[in-house]
Design a protein around this motif. Sequence first.
Motif, short mmCIF file in Angstrom:
data_model
loop_
_atom_site.label_atom_id
_atom_site.label_comp_id
_atom_site.label_asym_id
_atom_site.label_seq_id
_atom_site.Cartn_x
_atom_site.Cartn_y
_atom_site.Cartn_z
N THR A 26 36.23 37.60 49.05
CA THR A 26 37.34 37.38 48.03
C THR A 26 38.17 38.86 48.83
O THR A 26 39.04 38.41 48.52
CB THR A 26 37.10 37.45 46.66
N GLU A 27 38.21 39.88 48.64
CA GLU A 27 38.48 40.46 49.40
C GLU A 27 39.00 40.40 50.85
O GLU A 27 40.63 41.27 51.08
CB GLU A 27 37.52 41.91 48.98
N LYS A 51 31.50 37.56 47.74
CA LYS A 51 32.82 39.27 47.23
C LYS A 51 33.48 39.76 48.67
O LYS A 51 34.95 39.48 48.22
CB LYS A 51 32.04 40.30 46.95
N TRP A 52 32.74 39.75 49.43
CA TRP A 52 33.35 39.78 50.90
C TRP A 52 34.47 38.97 50.95
O TRP A 52 35.88 38.67 51.77
CB TRP A 52 32.32 39.64 51.37
N SER A 70 34.69 41.50 43.19
CA SER A 70 35.69 41.76 43.62
C SER A 70 36.26 43.44 43.71
O SER A 70 36.04 43.76 42.00
CB SER A 70 36.17 40.87 43.96
N ASP A 71 36.21 44.00 44.46
CA ASP A 71 37.20 45.60 44.12
C ASP A 71 38.46 44.92 43.63
O ASP A 71 39.57 45.79 42.97
CB ASP A 71 37.68 46.15 45.11
N SER A 109 34.01 35.74 40.65
CA SER A 109 34.64 36.76 41.67
C SER A 109 35.54 37.53 41.26
O SER A 109 35.79 38.56 42.37
CB SER A 109 35.76 35.47 43.04
#
Lengths: 256, 256, 256, 256
Positions: free
Chosen positions: C201-202, C198-199, D150-151, D146
């Motif tokens: 990707t963002e 997540k980190w 993810s946001d 992903s």
Amino acid sequence: MRDLQSEKDLRNIPLKKVGIKNLKWPVTVMNKYDEVQHTVAEMELSVDLPHDVRGVHMSRFVEAVKEMKGLSLGDIETMLENLRQRLEAKVAHCRIDFDYFIKRKAPVTEIPSLYDVRCSFDCEKGEDFKFVMGIVVPVSTLCPCSKEISDYGAHNQRATIHINVEVDRDIWIEDIVRIAEESASTPIFSLLKRPDEKWITERAYMNPKFVEDAARDVAIRLENYQGVKWYSVHVESQESIHNHNAFAYTEKKVEI
Amino acid sequence: MRDLQSEKDLRNIPLKKVGIKNLKWPVTVMNKYDEVQHTVAEMELSVDLPHDVRGVHMSRFVEAVKEMKGLSLGDIETMLENLRQRLEAKVAHCRIDFDYFIKRKAPVTEIPSLYDVRCSFDCEKGEDFKFVMGIVVPVSTLCPCSKEISDYGAHNQRATIHINVEVDRDIWIEDIVRIAEESASTPIFSLLKRPDEKWITERAYMNPKFVEDAARDVAIRLENYQGVKWYSVHVESQESIHNHNAFAYTEKKVEI
Amino acid sequence: MRDLQSEKDLRNIPLKKVGIKNLKWPVTVMNKYDEVQHTVAEMELSVDLPHDVRGVHMSRFVEAVKEMKGLSLGDIETMLENLRQRLEAKVAHCRIDFDYFIKRKAPVTEIPSLYDVRCSFDCEKGEDFKFVMGIVVPVSTLCPCSKEISDYGAHNQRATIHINVEVDRDIWIEDIVRIAEESASTPIFSLLKRPDEKWITERAYMNPKFVEDAARDVAIRLENYQGVKWYSVHVESQESIHNHNAFAYTEKKVEI
Amino acid sequence: MRDLQSEKDLRNIPLKKVGIKNLKWPVTVMNKYDEVQHTVAEMELSVDLPHDVRGVHMSRFVEAVKEMKGLSLGDIETMLENLRQRLEAKVAHCRIDFDYFIKRKAPVTEIPSLYDVRCSFDCEKGEDFKFVMGIVVPVSTLCPCSKEISDYGAHNQRATIHINVEVDRDIWIEDIVRIAEESASTPIFSLLKRPDEKWITERAYMNPKFVEDAARDVAIRLENYQGVKWYSVHVESQESIHNHNAFAYTEKKVEI
């Protein structure tokens, strides 16, 4: 966080292998003289995936590599068994490719040196454990036909002997390399002085081999090697008179 | 839609090349006998980017390739000039690599066949137009030292001769290939019958060459070739007694 | 035995490099944390050859590799100086390529892991000693244009940043890797759990970079790095919307 | 001249394949729209060798390639049957690899362009004729996990879909390519303008696929494709968050 990989899959297609490839990792291998060799491996790891699960958690493969102690048969079987359990799979596979260095003295001056062979361990752990060792050995072949028909000289070239053996015990890479080299026109070396070069040139000329000859000579030796359940041999010569290669291949299940 | 590439860049760093690589494309090349050869090229195209513009519109490179007529010097210069103007650049470059087939009769039986060489065109269009043709020719080398010191035989192997020439006119790939082959122990062929194999074996034995010899013999021939402004030659032999290669290299600006 | 290599050559062509290539050898490298890394190198070694000598004794190169202690600047300069003297050459070169492993913690879970970069040392010893370190760092780039024009998502891909620096002192591979990673959309890792994914990707989405951007950001950082006399940077992204790559390149001599 | 290859061999080892590899040759292939494509093939040809014959006359393979008319199933079967008879073998094999170009319009602007896929024909002629077509199709995959966690954004990358099909009739490369592309997050293109890039970016984001998903979606389509007796599918993505690849593989004999 939602866990998509663990969700139900309705497509009803089981997959034979799901995993990772091209992972480079530093490893150690024991050689025949009880010394540790440090080298770099390229790894492929996978498990089967049942028809009703969507995916595999791929980070588990890298964790398994991190925990691996060494590259003995026992180490690899343990690693695959852990993968199988953690990922709830029926079968776990790995393939590990690495450079391995052979110590060798020059034939006349006896100056020691190293040269590299390419090795692979191809392993599968289901109900049984299957281990196939592969080695690519560089050698030299001299053409019997060229020698026979020519008034002087004979074309020769670098060749590679690719041996794969399924074994039921640890065997030494050095032993398989020796089988390949004894089946070629001559082994090759990194460091040769002129008396060595003379020896190799003359030996190759007195010992001509087609790729067919080298493949058969390897096959005979492997059939008499303890612990081999199956073998394949592929000899490929980088023909010095052509821009293409010649090759011979065979494989066989051995009655033990 | 906002055009990010055209925006102002404040980092004040000009870039020498911005473009695309590994684009495969079908192309045609004229051979020395006025025939069209169809082959597949791998292309790299780029332009320089001034310090104050953020990026290049990469789709223009593929459009330029689509519009290209052929691979003559004129075709390539036109394509690069168009790129330079459309992309408002000072310099446009391309590098085009492709397989090219040489027709050749066997030395004794005269059976015709084909074999492949690897070619490259490396071109730059700024105020002037610069054209460098590269060719990799497979040949055979036989070691003079091995022949001298051995009672019979001599190690030999496949080798490659890499020639690059900066020229001021179209030249024939076939002519550069001939220069490479005349400088080796013997050329190589795809299709040989036994009388041909005898001829090649004996010729190589009577014509031993170190990589140093082959490189120098190419150099002498290139210095006398019309239209060559600069050349480089790299000879690399896949030593049949080692698992590593031997090489010799030189380059030179030629006074015209 | 007659020594052909030492004989007089009348062709009057000096050669810039004569030597060996593709020699694999086990080596050790010190990392930034004073630990020894074992890896496998691929080596090229050569010397120049004056116009009036026929050849080089190639076995000396393998002897030089055997005697080499390590891969520090000092070790390499000593090895090249010995080669130069033993082979009576004006200049000796070597190029050493090897895999090197970077230790890295995942960005959120902080689980440690390794990943590989490809390094090269390209060195020349004549009257002066010249040392160029090359590193290929895998990273991720996210396309600014794709993000700008799309209502959601943005294409991104694995990319490689190739940095070469000529330096006047030993520098740490880890420092150059950091410069590459800080200039990409995000670094990449071998082992990531979902919070890490997540980190990344963002972060990539918030930090879009063209190859042009990444090349310029590397350039700025290298110009301020102590001891760099010359640098080149090549950024190449394996575009996820094309079957070809995009790249940006520049190089510069730095005023020290 | 003595014919060594035809002599008796007493080692009693039959060989499964003896032949040549890495022979490059210009070929033509018919595409789905009745047009001829010119390309360059890399060929491997072999026959089996009975236990009591020493060798194979390798020049026959190049003669067979010279006589080949095209690459249709019929052409290849005829060529292999001729080889089998001339070389008195039970089985003849060939493997032919080549680049093939797909014509494709951009999804919004409809600008036409080409892109390359890698094809192989793997054929065996004994009592029966067996034909396996292989195609490697470059595509794009976007990670469902992903995207989910993810946001904003989602990592995506170039991937390759490797399909092999054993067929009992000529089939079109274009049809297999379509199956691969429909199973990916999005197909890829050589030439895209900004409206096309927006379309692809958004489509990939709305159509996330694990390698497991793509492999299963290909499998379902192949099971319903006329004439397929066996298939394998391997999907490999060049993960943009790792320096290693993820893959999924399966294979199946299809009930016809």
